[in-house]
Write a protein that holds these residues in place. Structure first.
Motif, PDB file in Angstrom:
ATOM      1  N   VAL A  76       0.845  -1.358   0.104  1.00 45.15           N
ATOM      2  CA  VAL A  76      -0.112   0.122   0.009  1.00 45.15           C
ATOM      3  C   VAL A  76       0.921   1.161   0.024  1.00 45.15           C
ATOM      4  CG1 VAL A  76      -1.526   1.361   1.312  1.00 45.15           C
ATOM      5  CG2 VAL A  76      -1.950  -0.947   1.155  1.00 45.15           C
ATOM      6  N   GLY A  80       1.459   3.984  -3.058  1.00 44.36           N
ATOM      7  CA  GLY A  80       1.169   5.506  -2.555  1.00 44.36           C
ATOM      8  C   GLY A  80       2.519   6.099  -2.939  1.00 44.36           C
ATOM      9  N   ALA A  83       3.095   6.831  -6.510  1.00 43.20           N
ATOM     10  CA  ALA A  83       2.447   7.755  -7.060  1.00 43.20           C
ATOM     11  C   ALA A  83       2.538   9.294  -6.293  1.00 43.20           C
ATOM     12  CB  ALA A  83       0.820   7.543  -6.627  1.00 43.20           C
ATOM     13  N   ALA A  84       2.852   9.412  -5.123  1.00 46.18           N
ATOM     14  CA  ALA A  84       3.238  10.680  -4.673  1.00 46.18           C
ATOM     15  C   ALA A  84       4.467  11.244  -5.256  1.00 46.18           C
ATOM     16  CB  ALA A  84       3.479  10.666  -3.218  1.00 46.18           C
ATOM     17  N   ALA A  87       3.667  12.290  -8.950  1.00 46.56           N
ATOM     18  CA  ALA A  87       3.128  13.894  -8.660  1.00 46.56           C
ATOM     19  C   ALA A  87       3.872  14.919  -8.179  1.00 46.56           C
ATOM     20  CB  ALA A  87       1.670  13.448  -7.650  1.00 46.56           C
ATOM     21  N   LEU A  99       2.302  19.176   0.381  1.00 44.97           N
ATOM     22  CA  LEU A  99       1.883  17.947   0.213  1.00 44.97           C
ATOM     23  C   LEU A  99       3.282  16.901   0.904  1.00 44.97           C
ATOM     24  CD1 LEU A  99      -0.144  15.866  -1.000  1.00 44.97           C
ATOM     25  CD2 LEU A  99       0.906  15.954  -3.136  1.00 44.97           C
ATOM     26  N   LEU A 102       3.004  16.951   4.575  1.00 45.06           N
ATOM     27  CA  LEU A 102       2.118  16.394   5.014  1.00 45.06           C
ATOM     28  C   LEU A 102       2.458  14.951   4.881  1.00 45.06           C
ATOM     29  CD1 LEU A 102      -1.323  18.062   3.821  1.00 45.06           C
ATOM     30  CD2 LEU A 102      -0.454  17.861   6.011  1.00 45.06           C
ATOM     31  N   ILE A 103       2.996  14.518   3.778  1.00 47.58           N
ATOM     32  CA  ILE A 103       3.594  12.934   3.783  1.00 47.58           C
ATOM     33  C   ILE A 103       4.373  12.628   4.764  1.00 47.58           C
ATOM     34  CG2 ILE A 103       4.758  11.408   2.310  1.00 47.58           C
ATOM     35  CD1 ILE A 103       3.349  12.818  -0.150  1.00 47.58           C
ATOM     36  N   TYR A 118      -6.684   5.650  15.424  1.00 48.72           N
ATOM     37  CA  TYR A 118      -7.580   4.492  14.714  1.00 48.72           C
ATOM     38  C   TYR A 118      -8.493   4.360  15.899  1.00 48.72           C
ATOM     39  CZ  TYR A 118      -5.057   4.722  10.354  1.00 48.72           C
ATOM     40  OH  TYR A 118      -4.586   5.037   9.208  1.00 48.72           O
ATOM     41  N   PHE A 155       4.207   5.019   6.708  1.00 45.62           N
ATOM     42  CA  PHE A 155       3.555   5.923   5.692  1.00 45.62           C
ATOM     43  C   PHE A 155       4.684   6.378   4.735  1.00 45.62           C
ATOM     44  CE2 PHE A 155       1.472   9.406   3.634  1.00 45.62           C
ATOM     45  CZ  PHE A 155       0.328   8.773   3.190  1.00 45.62           C
TER      46      PHE A 155
ATOM     47  N   THR B  24      -2.519   9.834  -4.674  1.00 46.10           N
ATOM     48  CA  THR B  24      -1.782  10.153  -3.485  1.00 46.10           C
ATOM     49  C   THR B  24      -2.835  11.014  -2.521  1.00 46.10           C
ATOM     50  OG1 THR B  24      -0.102  11.045  -4.955  1.00 46.10           O
ATOM     51  CG2 THR B  24       0.101  11.919  -2.671  1.00 46.10           C
ATOM     52  N   TRP B  27      -4.634   8.260  -0.801  1.00 45.49           N
ATOM     53  CA  TRP B  27      -3.835   7.556   0.460  1.00 45.49           C
ATOM     54  C   TRP B  27      -3.539   8.334   1.484  1.00 45.49           C
ATOM     55  CZ3 TRP B  27       1.839   8.567  -0.052  1.00 45.49           C
ATOM     56  CH2 TRP B  27       2.595   7.758   0.603  1.00 45.49           C
ATOM     57  N   LEU B  28      -3.152   9.542   1.576  1.00 42.25           N
ATOM     58  CA  LEU B  28      -2.903  10.634   2.437  1.00 42.25           C
ATOM     59  C   LEU B  28      -4.071  10.909   3.377  1.00 42.25           C
ATOM     60  CD1 LEU B  28      -0.591  12.495   3.538  1.00 42.25           C
ATOM     61  CD2 LEU B  28      -1.628  14.228   2.133  1.00 42.25           C
ATOM     62  N   GLY B  30      -6.913   9.070   3.347  1.00 38.09           N
ATOM     63  CA  GLY B  30      -7.572   8.048   4.137  1.00 38.09           C
ATOM     64  C   GLY B  30      -6.862   7.506   5.579  1.00 38.09           C
TER      65      GLY B  30
END
Lengths: 281, 280
Positions: A76, A80, A83-84, A87, A99, A102-103, A118, A155, B24, B27-28, B30
């Motif tokens: 996952v 991700g 993709a990030a 982008a 962005l 935040l990542i 959670y 992450f 992105t 993913w971020l 959620g």
């Protein structure tokens, strides 16, 4: 034999020797000693006892669960992360720096908070708790909760290894491929991925090591049900709290081996690709 | 580098922006942003007074003091040690340099529970270091606040070494040569020229190590002893609140801890800006 004059910026041998000695002493006490302690303690009563603690059913199910959680969480975050990175490093849009910040956010959050968030969503008194209970869906104290908490703490690993590299590499090759008529997937598969493969592999390795070794976040969401929601690090804690020290250290030394193999592989990748890869967790 | 300036001006838009950005954001959003929003919202159901009541419980206050105090002390101890390691692997060539370099990342790669267990074994009263420390100095480290500091030094060390290392590598040798030409001894050069140039990086490393130490859980709880008011760290108090089903209280502690850490990091950044300005 005439002594070559020492460069002005070279340290006198006594100073260099002193500092190297001090550094090795620090590394010995702070880094090597804990590692040695884990292996020594696990073998305190011999190989057989340690081996039995490892092949005991609860330990085996903890290992299977740990592998399963990592097998979901790592892909996952890899997808991700790719993709990030695409982008952010290959496309123009406002807010790219935000962005990136935040990542990387999960790295500055305590693992316990990564689990806590959670519980706040899916716990019995969480925002979605009553709805989940009414529909008989179990997230907390079950596999989905473990996976979510693990995704949270691991992450940024892949994304933050790829983004600076792809920004530095530039996109001349991708543009050439585009001009020659390649579509998005062809560019990604034949041009970009080969350019970033070593860094990607390093990112996945670090992500996986953290996923398998995570303790705080999964401790909060697991519920510690033996044979069901116990990952390896949690199994270590249970054994330790029950004074089964040899067992605890035996399972811990498997995890320590995982860490050592990861370090070795990362060093090998750095040598292969002749670059340094960030590892700040 | 992507070619000439002319080319960079006409950087072609590559396809796939919509898809990549979409993936992105899902993913971020959620996995990270929605859960963090829950952390930001939940405490307020207690009201401001209720949040204040939780944060000023004596046990929680003691947790704040221990978590932030021990983390600051640990990062302070780790700073010179990390600087030493970074210095040695960048400046000297010796057998085992590569291994030492790799070993610095061990605290990143070793699962926290394993590190915690190992520290406890070493510093217990019959441990490799615990026994001599007790016999020679009468010090007990394990199951005390001192144990928390020791565990956090291990956690913070690589952050400092890895932040200082690239700066040390890129430091222009000319300034050192100039100092030597002007008659400075090597030790003077290091103290007056090299160390001031490293100060901003050291401060950044200190901040990163400190921030990580504040949130650390696995390495600490085995060696801390977890005595209320004495050796309970904040993340443990969050777990305690959750076990009492006080979700809002747990969220209040978590949110306060994050905010306080961010404020301290912001302060460190400002200090770093001042340091940079003071330099030529």
């Amino acid at each position: 034999m005439t002594a070559r004059p020492r460069a002005a910026t070279a340290d006198p041998p006594w100073l260099a020797g002193l500092l190297i000695g001090a550094a090795l002493a620090v590394a010995g006490v702070v880094l090597v000693l804990p590692l040695a302690a884990v292996f020594t303690e696990s073998l305190r009563r011999g190989w057989e006892v340690a081996w039995e603690a490892i092949i005991e059913p609860d330990a085996v199910s903890a290992m299977q669960l740990t592998l399963l959680v990592a097998a979901i969480a790592v892909p996952v975050n890899t997808l991700g992360g790719i993709a990030a990175a695409w982008a952010i490093a290959r496309c123009d849009f406002p807010g790219r720096r935000l962005l990136v910040t935040l990542i990387e956010l999960p790295f500055s959050v305590s693992p316990v908070i990564s689990g806590l968030v959670y519980v706040l969503l899916f716990g019995a008194q969480g925002y979605f708790g009553p709805w989940l209970a009414a529909h008989d869906i179990q997230i907390l104290f079950a596999l989905p909760g473990l996976v979510l908490a693990t995704i949270f703490v691991t992450f940024p690993f892949v994304a933050r290894t790829l983004i600076p590299l792809m920004q530095e590499q530039g996109q001349a090759e991708e543009e050439a491929a585009l001009t020659l008529g390649a579509n998005t997937w062809q560019i990604l598969w034949h041009v970009t991925l080969p350019k970033i493969r070593w860094a990607l592999l390093a990112g996945i390795l670090l992500c996986n090591a953290r996923a398998m070794g995570e303790f705080g976040a999964v401790a909060v969401v697991s519920g510690h049900i033996r044979g069901q929601t116990n990952t390896m690090p949690l199994h270590v804690e249970i054994l330790y709290n029950e004074y089964m020290f040899v067992g605890a250290f035996a399972v811990a030394s498997l995890l320590a081996l995982l860490g050592l193999i990861t370090l070795g592989a990362k060093t090998a990748l750095e040598i292969l690709s002749r670059s340094r890869m960030g590892s700040h967790a | 580098m992507s070619g000439t300036a002319l080319f960079r001006l006409r950087r072609q838009a590559l396809p796939g922006r919509g898809l990549a950005l979409g993936v992105t954001l899902v993913w971020l959003g959620g996995f990270i942003l929605i859960p963090l929003a829950a952390l930001a919202l939940r405490p307020w159901e207690k009201g401001l007074g209720g949040i204040w009541a939780v944060l000023t419980e004596p046990r929680v206050l003691a947790g704040f003091r221990l978590s932030f105090g021990a983390s600051a002390l640990a990062a302070l101890i780790a700073a010179p040690l990390g600087l030493l390691l970074a210095w040695v692997i960048t400046r000297y060539e010796f057998p085992g340099r590569r291994a030492l370099d790799a070993l610095i990342d061990l605290p990143f790669a070793l699962p926290t529970a394993v590190a915690g267990l190992a520290m406890t074994a070493i510093f217990a009263n019959n441990g490799w270091l615990g026994e001599p420390l007790a016999a020679w100095f009468g010090w007990t480290v394990a199951f005390r606040p001192a144990g928390v500091v020791v565990a956090l030094v291990f956690v913070a060390l690589p952050f400092i070494a890895r932040t200082v290392e690239p700066v040390l590598r890129d430091l222009p040798r000319e300034t050192e040569e100039a100092a030597a030409t002007l008659g400075a001894t090597r030790v003077q050069t290091i103290a007056r020229v090299v160390l001031p140039a490293l100060a901003p990086a050291l401060l950044t490393g200190f901040g990163l190590g400190f921030a990580r130490a504040v949130g650390e859980y696995g390495s600490v709880i085995f060696i801390a002893g977890n005595m209320p008011m004495v050796s309970e760290i904040l993340p443990l108090l969050i777990v305690v609140k959750l076990e009492q089903f006080d979700y809002a209280g747990a969220a209040a502690i978590g949110l306060a801890m994050l905010l306080l850490a961010f404020v301290i990091l912001l302060g460190l950044n400002l200090l770093q800006l001042l340091l940079r300005r003071g330099q030529p």
